[in-house]
Write a protein that holds these residues in place. Structure first.
Motif, mmCIF file in Angstrom:
data_model
loop_
_atom_site.group_PDB
_atom_site.id
_atom_site.type_symbol
_atom_site.label_atom_id
_atom_site.label_comp_id
_atom_site.label_asym_id
_atom_site.label_seq_id
_atom_site.Cartn_x
_atom_site.Cartn_y
_atom_site.Cartn_z
ATOM 1 N N GLU A 167 35.621 57.059 56.189
ATOM 2 C CA GLU A 167 36.901 57.679 55.857
ATOM 3 C C GLU A 167 37.712 58.015 57.092
ATOM 4 N N GLN A 168 37.061 58.171 58.222
ATOM 5 C CA GLN A 168 37.776 58.429 59.460
ATOM 6 C C GLN A 168 38.547 57.191 59.926
ATOM 7 N N LYS A 169 38.179 56.021 59.390
ATOM 8 C CA LYS A 169 38.806 54.769 59.795
ATOM 9 C C LYS A 169 39.923 54.328 58.859
ATOM 10 N N CYS A 170 40.133 55.041 57.767
ATOM 11 C CA CYS A 170 41.182 54.643 56.820
ATOM 12 C C CYS A 170 41.807 55.895 56.224
ATOM 13 N N SER A 171 42.602 55.731 55.196
ATOM 14 C CA SER A 171 43.342 56.861 54.631
ATOM 15 C C SER A 171 42.641 57.493 53.437
ATOM 16 N N GLN A 173 40.468 59.919 51.121
ATOM 17 C CA GLN A 173 40.377 61.373 51.193
ATOM 18 C C GLN A 173 38.922 61.848 51.207
ATOM 19 N N GLY A 182 45.173 61.999 44.709
ATOM 20 C CA GLY A 182 44.399 61.238 45.673
ATOM 21 C C GLY A 182 42.941 61.626 45.779
ATOM 22 N N TYR A 236 37.468 49.703 48.249
ATOM 23 C CA TYR A 236 38.656 50.560 48.331
ATOM 24 C C TYR A 236 39.866 49.683 48.017
ATOM 25 N N SER A 238 42.891 50.025 47.634
ATOM 26 C CA SER A 238 44.140 50.245 48.365
ATOM 27 C C SER A 238 44.205 49.469 49.669
#
Length: 299
Positions: A167-171, A173, A182, A236, A238
């Motif tokens: 999650e630190q590498k993308c958006s 939550q 979200g 993911y 998105s």
């Protein structure tokens, strides 16, 4: 080049507490290919999680019968930030699977989508930290000394990391957030029990593997997957940009686009390398991903 898979099933999960279809509900897209690589597409919008589970399991059974291989991707986190599993179930040899099993044993989810996820989150906060963290986000009627509507203060959240490395590498939550726009936390709580049922199913358990926990972060090929019928992977949707026209449902478009994306990559020989994850991860980080946190395919 031989394709890794004969089918691709992408699922957009939902934690709705009532049966629902349309926007912000469960959508899945199944793209299956014949030996001549002719694609057949099936898109469905089941109103409940139990209905979706039975549909998904039926598709997997058919692949088992025909000895064909399928990639099953679901759009919620398959693991929690490093440290959660150890606090929840110390000394378990398979941290990721222990968490799946725990939620399978504690989450109740009936045929009408009624579930106890806020009760489970409250009990976990009380057990692990004695305060309103790490899980947060609930309707006003569920507020208590051990669950809050809003994100707890930093001082209360220090026991657990906010995000997994993925999650630190993308958006995406935080998995701790259970409600509001979200949020993915409730999808995790209601989704992992069904995944656990699939990987322990009498028909499917011997031919199922979960990436990267049971395969490692590495490029996969047909030899590595020779005994595998079902490969589970966190996805993911998105990551694939789609534009919905007026009247179209974005969730529907996303699962279809991602299934096509995986199928196209597989056909051109580009899918196998996605299973290696980020090459910049250190050996220590890769160990955390493979044992506890998981990763997002294609990120």
């Amino acid at each position: 080049m031989n394709n890794l898979f004969d089918g691709y099933l992408v699922v957009d999960w939902s934690a709705n507490s009532r049966p629902k279809t349309g926007k912000d509900s469960i959508w899945w897209c199944h793209l299956s290919c014949s030996q001549q690589r002719h694609a057949k597409i099936e898109i469905c919008n089941p109103s409940t999680r139990l209905e979706a589970f039975h549909q998904i399991r039926s598709i997997l059974y058919n692949y088992k019968i025909s000895r064909r291989r399928i990639l099953l991707g679901m759009d919620f986190s398959y693991g929690y930030p490093q440290g959660f599993a150890g606090r929840l179930l110390p000394d378990d040899a398979q941290p990721w699977k222990a968490v799946w099993r725990y939620f399978h044993e504690h989450i109740a989810d009936n045929a009408a989508n009624k579930n106890n996820r806020f009760d489970v989150a409250t009990a976990l906060n009380r057990r692990l930290t004695r305060n309103k963290a790490p899980f947060w986000g609930c309707p006003v009627s569920w507020q208590s000394p051990y669950l809050s509507m809003r994100r707890p203060a930093e001082a209360l959240r220090q026991d657990f990391k906010e995000f997994r490395m993925a999650e630190q590498k993308c958006s995406a939550q935080s998995v701790w957030k259970l409600l509001y726009a979200g949020s993915v936390g409730s999808q995790v709580l209601t989704g992992l029990p069904y995944l656990y049922q699939l990987i322990t199913d009498n028909i499917l358990s011997e031919v199922s593997r979960v990436w990267p926990f049971e395969t490692g972060l590495r490029a996969l090929d047909c030899e590595i997957l020779q005994d595998v019928i079902v490969l589970h992977a966190e996805v993911y949707p998105s990551l694939i940009e789609v534009k919905a026209s007026p009247g179209e449902i974005k969730d529907r478009l996303q699962v279809q686009a991602l299934a096509h994306h995986f199928a196209t990559l597989d056909e051109t020989g580009g899918l196998n390398e996605l299973f290696a994850g980020l090459q910049t991860l250190t050996n220590t980080e890769r160990g955390i991903v493979e044992q506890e946190e998981g990763w997002i395919l294609g990120m």
